[in-house]
Design a protein around this motif. Structure first.
Motif, short mmCIF file in Angstrom:
data_model
loop_
_atom_site.label_atom_id
_atom_site.label_comp_id
_atom_site.label_asym_id
_atom_site.label_seq_id
_atom_site.Cartn_x
_atom_site.Cartn_y
_atom_site.Cartn_z
N LYS A 149 0.80 -1.22 0.00
CA LYS A 149 0.00 0.00 0.00
C LYS A 149 0.83 1.28 0.00
O LYS A 149 1.89 1.35 0.61
CB LYS A 149 -0.92 0.02 1.24
CG LYS A 149 -2.09 -0.95 1.14
CD LYS A 149 -3.13 -0.73 2.24
CE LYS A 149 -3.91 0.57 2.11
NZ LYS A 149 -4.92 0.51 1.04
N ASN A 150 0.31 2.29 -0.73
CA ASN A 150 0.80 3.67 -0.64
C ASN A 150 2.24 3.90 -1.11
O ASN A 150 2.86 4.88 -0.74
CB ASN A 150 0.68 4.20 0.80
CG ASN A 150 -0.76 4.23 1.25
OD1 ASN A 150 -1.64 4.65 0.49
ND2 ASN A 150 -1.02 3.73 2.45
N GLY A 153 0.17 4.30 -5.55
CA GLY A 153 -0.88 3.31 -5.67
C GLY A 153 -0.66 2.09 -4.79
O GLY A 153 0.34 1.98 -4.07
N ASP A 154 -1.63 1.18 -4.86
CA ASP A 154 -1.59 -0.06 -4.10
C ASP A 154 -1.52 -1.22 -5.10
O ASP A 154 -2.11 -1.16 -6.18
CB ASP A 154 -2.86 -0.23 -3.25
CG ASP A 154 -3.12 0.98 -2.36
OD1 ASP A 154 -2.14 1.70 -2.04
OD2 ASP A 154 -4.29 1.20 -1.99
N ILE A 155 -0.84 -2.28 -4.69
CA ILE A 155 -0.67 -3.44 -5.57
C ILE A 155 -1.14 -4.68 -4.82
O ILE A 155 -0.71 -4.94 -3.69
CB ILE A 155 0.81 -3.63 -5.96
CG1 ILE A 155 1.36 -2.35 -6.63
CG2 ILE A 155 0.99 -4.83 -6.88
CD1 ILE A 155 2.87 -2.33 -6.76
N TYR A 156 -2.01 -5.44 -5.46
CA TYR A 156 -2.52 -6.68 -4.85
C TYR A 156 -1.95 -7.87 -5.60
O TYR A 156 -2.02 -7.96 -6.83
CB TYR A 156 -4.06 -6.67 -4.93
CG TYR A 156 -4.72 -7.81 -4.16
CD1 TYR A 156 -4.79 -7.78 -2.77
CD2 TYR A 156 -5.29 -8.89 -4.85
CE1 TYR A 156 -5.41 -8.80 -2.07
CE2 TYR A 156 -5.91 -9.91 -4.15
CZ TYR A 156 -5.97 -9.87 -2.76
OH TYR A 156 -6.58 -10.88 -2.06
N VAL A 177 0.03 -7.41 4.61
CA VAL A 177 -0.16 -6.02 4.16
C VAL A 177 1.14 -5.26 4.46
O VAL A 177 1.66 -5.33 5.57
CB VAL A 177 -1.35 -5.35 4.86
CG1 VAL A 177 -1.50 -3.91 4.38
CG2 VAL A 177 -2.64 -6.14 4.61
N ILE A 178 1.65 -4.59 3.44
CA ILE A 178 2.92 -3.87 3.61
C ILE A 178 2.69 -2.39 3.36
O ILE A 178 2.10 -2.01 2.33
CB ILE A 178 3.98 -4.39 2.61
CG1 ILE A 178 4.20 -5.90 2.80
CG2 ILE A 178 5.29 -3.64 2.75
CD1 ILE A 178 4.91 -6.56 1.66
#
Ligand code: ZN
Length: 464
Positions: free
Chosen positions: A6-7, A19-22, A42-43
Motif C-alpha cells: 500500500k501507498n 498506488g496499491d498493488i494486490y 499487508v505492507i
C-alpha cells in the motif's frame, strides 16, 4: 497467499504514480488507489519507490575454474542477490567438450535446484558447435525455455571458438529465434601479449590489464557485429568495458543494426588504478575484460543515457583472496589468477549513484536493471515490470537509506569487496519475490530452494 503493498510510489520504465498493488498466488492481479481488500500480508510502502525486482542476466554461481569453484553457490549467491534487490538471474551453463548441451543443462539444474532462493534461468555456453550441439540449440530454444547462447572470442583452448563456428551459431539463431551473447576480446592477441609479459618476468596482477588492450575488445566487438550482420541476426555483447568497444556498437546501431550490449558496475565505478594497489591487492580486481582507464567511465554512462548500452549486469564471479586462498593461485603468475569479482548484491545501489548524480533518471534506472534485461532475454512481461499479470517481484527502494559497503556486512560469500568503505545512499528496504517478502529491512525471510527455473521465450529482443 495474498499480499497487499500500500501507498508506495510505483515506478516503472515508463510510469510513476502512488498506488496499491494486490498480489494473489504470486501474480499481480490488481493495481489501484485506496484498495481495501483482505490480504495475508499487508505492507506499508509509503515513502518508498516500488520498482520491479532487479534482473541480473550475467552471473557465474558455483562455476568450476582451475580446480576451484566461484565462491558463491546458488544458495549464498541468490540470497545476496535478493538483499541487493535482484529477484531473477540468468547464469551460464558450460558445455563439456565432446558432449551436446543437455548434460551441462542438467548439471547446472542440479546445482540450482533446492538451493536457489530467487528465480533463475540459464544461457548455454557453447564451446564446440558439433551437430549434436547445433541440434540442442534448436531443441532448447523451442522446448526448454533456454533461448540464449554464449560464445567466446578469447581464452584459446578453453572457450575460444573461431569465426566459422561463430558464424554457424549465428545462422542457427536466424532459424530458431535464439540470441547469441558474445565475449568479445581478441584471444590470439591477448594470449601472445600474456606469453611475452611472462617471458619478461612480469608477474604482478596489473599485467592482467596491460596484456588486454582496449583495441583487442574493440576489434572483437566490431568483428562479432559484422558476423551477425552477415548472418542477418541480432547480437548481444556481454560486459562491454571501454569506449573502443562502445564506438563499434554505436556505429552499428546508427546504421540500424540490432546490436546490443551490457556493461557492469565495475566498469562504471572502478578503473585501472585499482591494479596499482599495494602488494597482491590488485588481484581482487582481476576480471576480463579488465578495468580500464578512468575516462572510459563517462563514455559508458553516456552509452547508458543514449541507449547504446541497454543493460547493466554484474558478471558476478567471486573468488576469495585468502580464505580459502583462491586468488592466490596467481601469486607468482598473473595469468593464473582466477578471473572475476563479486557484484551480485551491490548492482542496484551502485547504479542508483547514477540517478543521484543526475546521469540517468529513475525510469532509465528501472529500465537498465530490470525492464530491458527482461525484454532482451524473453522474460517480459512476466518479469521486468509492475503490471496486472506480471509476477509480484518487486523492490521497495528507500532513497534515503544509507550504508557503507563492506565485505563483512554484505551477504556474498567472499572475503573482500572491491568497493570496501564506499558510502551509499539509496538501497532496498523490502524485497518481494512472487508476492513473498524475502528481505525485510536487511533481514532474510526467504528460504533456499524456493527459486523456480523460468522458461524464457525466443524471438527478437523487444528492446529498441
Ligand atoms: Zn562472465
Amino acid at each position: 497467499m495474498t499480499t497487499l503493498v500500500k501507498n508506495g510510489t510505483i515506478v516503472t520504465a515508463s510510469d510513476r504514480y502512488v498506488g496499491d498493488i494486490y498480489i494473489d498466488k504470486g501474480v499481480i492481479t490488481l493495481i489501484g488507489q485506496g484498495l481495501n481488500l483482505p490480504a495475508d500480508t499487508v505492507i506499508d510502502a509509503s515513502g518508498k519507490l516500488v520498482m520491479p525486482g532487479g534482473i541480473d542476466v550475467h552471473t557465474h554461481l558455483d562455476m568450476p575454474f582451475g580446480g576451484t569453484n566461484s565462491a558463491d553457490d546458488f544458495e549464498t549467491g541468490t540470497i545476496a542477490a535478493a538483499h541487493g534487490g535482484t529477484t531473477t538471474l540468468i547464469d551460464f551453463a558450460i558445455q563439456n567438450f565432446g558432449e551436446g548441451l543437455y548434460p551441462a543443462f542438467e548439471q547446472w539444474m542440479g546445482r540450482a535446484q533446492g538451493r536457489a532462493a530467487i528465480d533463475y534461468g540459464f544461457h548455454m555456453i557453447v564451446r564446440e558447435l558439433s551437430d549434436q550441439a547445433s541440434h540442442d540449440m534448436d531443441r532448447m530454444t523451442r522446448h526448454e525455455g533456454i533461448s540464449s547462447f554464449k560464445l567466446f572470442m578469447a581464452y584459446p583452448g578453453v572457450f575460444q571458438v573461431d569465426d566459422a563456428t561463430i558464424f554457424r551459431a549465428l545462422l542457427r539463431t536466424r532459424d530458431n529465434g535464439g540470441l547469441i551473447c558474445m565475449h568479445a576480446e581478441n584471444g590470439g592477441v591477448i594470449d601472445t601479449l600474456v606469453k611475452e609479459a611472462l617471458r619478461q618476468g612480469h608477474t604482478a596482477p596489473k599485467y592482467h590489464a596491460l596484456t588486454r588492450p582496449t583495441r583487442a575488445e574493440g576489434e572483437a566487438t566490431g568483428r562479432a557485429i559484422a558476423l551477425a550482420e552477415m548472418a542477418g541476426v541480432p547480437i548481444y555483447i556481454v560486459h562491454l568495458s571501454c569506449s573502443d568497444a562502445l564506438e563499434k556498437v554505436k556505429q552499428a546501431r546508427d546504421m540500424g543494426l540490432p546490436a546490443y550490449a551490457e556493461t557492469c558496475p565495475q566498469y562504471l565505478f572502478l578503473s585501472y588504478e585499482d591494479y596499482e594497489r599495494p602488494g597482491f591487492e590488485g588481484a581482487g580486481y582481476v576480471m576480463s575484460p579488465p578495468l580500464r582507464e578512468k575516462w572510459n567511465q563517462e563514455a559508458l554512462w553516456k552509452g547508458l543515457q543514449k541507449n547504446d548500452l541497454q543493460v547493466v549486469s554484474t558478471d558476478h564471479c567471486p573468488f576469495c583472496m585468502n580464505t580459502p586462498p583462491q586468488k592466490q593461485l596467481g601469486k607468482d603468475d598473473f595469468s593464473k589468477i582466477p578471473n572475476g569479482a563479486p557484484g551480485i548484491e551491490t548492482r542496484l545501489m551502485l547504479v542508483w549513484e547514477g540517478v543521484r548524480a543526475g546521469k540517468i533518471d529513475v525510469h532509465r534506472f528501472v529500465e537498465i536493471v530490470s525492464t530491458s534485461p527482461a525484454k532482451m532475454f524473453g522474460l517480459w512481461p512476466k518479469k521486468g515490470t509492475i503490471a496486472v499479470g506480471s509476477d509480484g517481484d518487486m523492490v521497495l527502494f528507500d532513497p534515503d537509506r544509507e550504508l557503507v559497503l563492506a565485505a563483512k556486512s554484505l551477504h556474498m560469500r567472499v572475503d573482500y569487496n572491491p568497493y570496501e568503505g564506499r558510502a551509499m545512499r539509496g538501497a532496498p528496504a523490502v524485497v518481494l519475490s512472487r508476492g513473498e517478502v524475502i528481505v525485510d529491512h536487511g533481514e532474510w525471510k526467504g528460504r533456499p530452494g524456493r527459486g523456480e527455473f523460468v522458461k524464457r521465450q525466443a524471438g527478437r529482443p523487444l528492446v529498441p
